[in-house]
Design an enzyme around this catalytic site. Structure first.
Site, short mmCIF file in Angstrom:
data_model
loop_
_atom_site.label_atom_id
_atom_site.label_comp_id
_atom_site.label_asym_id
_atom_site.label_seq_id
_atom_site.Cartn_x
_atom_site.Cartn_y
_atom_site.Cartn_z
N ASP A 143 0.95 -1.49 0.06
CA ASP A 143 0.05 0.04 0.06
C ASP A 143 0.85 1.39 0.12
OD1 ASP A 143 -1.62 2.20 0.65
OD2 ASP A 143 -2.96 0.84 1.88
N ASN A 179 0.68 7.17 -10.70
CA ASN A 179 -0.83 6.75 -11.50
C ASN A 179 -1.61 6.15 -10.78
OD1 ASN A 179 -2.30 5.44 -13.96
ND2 ASN A 179 -1.61 3.85 -12.71
N TYR A 233 -13.93 12.76 -5.47
CA TYR A 233 -12.82 12.21 -6.49
C TYR A 233 -12.50 13.40 -7.28
CZ TYR A 233 -10.95 10.17 -10.64
OH TYR A 233 -10.07 9.67 -11.48
N LYS A 244 -8.79 15.32 -8.02
CA LYS A 244 -7.95 15.55 -9.11
C LYS A 244 -7.70 16.81 -9.44
CE LYS A 244 -7.34 11.18 -10.45
NZ LYS A 244 -6.13 10.79 -10.22
N THR A 250 -10.69 1.04 -18.68
CA THR A 250 -10.12 0.30 -17.59
C THR A 250 -10.93 -0.21 -16.62
OG1 THR A 250 -9.73 2.02 -15.92
CG2 THR A 250 -8.07 1.86 -17.61
#
Ligand code: NAD
Length: 250
Positions: free
Chosen positions: A64, A90, A152, A156, A186
């Site tokens: 982690d 990433n 989220y 970003k 993905t």
């Protein structure tokens, strides 16, 4: 200096002699990034919390990344090499919840993985004296809001501004840039399609929003990462590269 002095001798992306660490290397975009960097000649150490090593890495650290010991072990794989080092931040978490639906703990976890951990990892790379390129994987949500993924989207925005600040702070040692993808095929995205009950319909609906008629493939993102890591991008620093088939231009 003559303009001709600034011309690269070749337009091939050549990362031979580079050593790279790619986080989230077992995921959709991370495994494509590892593969492309290796194809360009870099030695790649992948890091992910997945226990099984992905195919396209030279070395693998399982753990982690919010734990300092895991980041330290990954940096150790750069060995004594000081110049020509690459870090691709990433690894990321997504949560399809609005602000009002998200708990404090969920919000803290998103920030920890998507913003704080890349910030720490970059600082640790710099403090260890490594030189080279850092690429953060941000998002088109770094520039615009979306109601369904409030916290989220906030993370970003944070990683985009980290990119700018780090580019200034580490200039001369590290070039720090970000790639900002639109939707990419993905598990992070296809999971939602399957949950909708009709994955083909969900894909068609999302693809129709994109001017080029499709969503991104992981290699679309990986190719731009490789360019940003290379000497061809020697004057690119603090840039946020949108890779989204034109959806934010619309
Ligand atoms: P993914 O879920 O396929 O891969 C993410 C990987 O990160 C996983 O393998 C996961 O195990 C790893 N990871 C997460 N937290 C970790 C931790 N604490 N320690 C170690 N590993 C950890 O997702 P993806 O679509 O490949 O996303 C990669 C990046 O691209 C993310 O930062 C994501 O936010 C960003 N992004 C994705 C899309 C998209 O449409 N897929 C769009 C914009 C941005």
């Amino acid at each position: 200096m003559q303009a001709s002095d600034l011309q690269p001798s070749s337009l091939t992306i050549d990362l031979s002699g580079y050593r790279a660490v790619v986080t989230g290397a077992a995921g959709g975009i991370g495994s494509a990034i590892s593969a492309v960097l290796r194809r360009a000649g870099a030695h790649v150490t992948g890091v992910d919390r997945s226990q099984s090593a992905p195919a396209d890495v030279d070395e693998y650290v399982s753990g982690d990344l919010t734990e300092a010991t895991v980041r330290k072990e990954a940096l150790a794989r750069l060995g004594d090499q000081r110049d020509r080092c690459i870090l691709v931040n990433n690894a990321g978490l997504v949560l399809d919840k609005r602000l009002a639906e998200t708990s404090e703990e969920e919000t803290r976890q998103l920030f920890e993985v998507n913003a704080i951990m890349p910030m720490l990892f970059t600082a640790e790379l710099a403090a260890a004296g490594h030189q080279g390129a850092v690429v953060n994987i941000a998002s088109i949500l770094s520039f615009a809001a979306e109601r369904s993924t409030g916290p989220y989207t906030m993370t970003k925005g944070a990683i985009a501004n980290h990119t700018r600040v780090a580019a200034l702070e580490y200039a001369g040692q590290l070039r720090v840039n970000a790639v900002c993808p639109g939707s990419v095929r993905t598990p992070m995205v296809t999971r939602g399609w399957h949950e909708s009950g009709d994955p083909s319909r969900a894909e068609r609906r999302v693809s129709s929003l994109y001017p080029v008629g499709r969503i991104g493939e992981p290699s679309d993102i990986a190719n731009v990462v490789a360019f940003l890591c290379s000497d061809l991008a020697a004057f690119v620093n603090g840039a946020l590269w949108t890779v989204d088939g034109g959806i934010t231009a619309a």
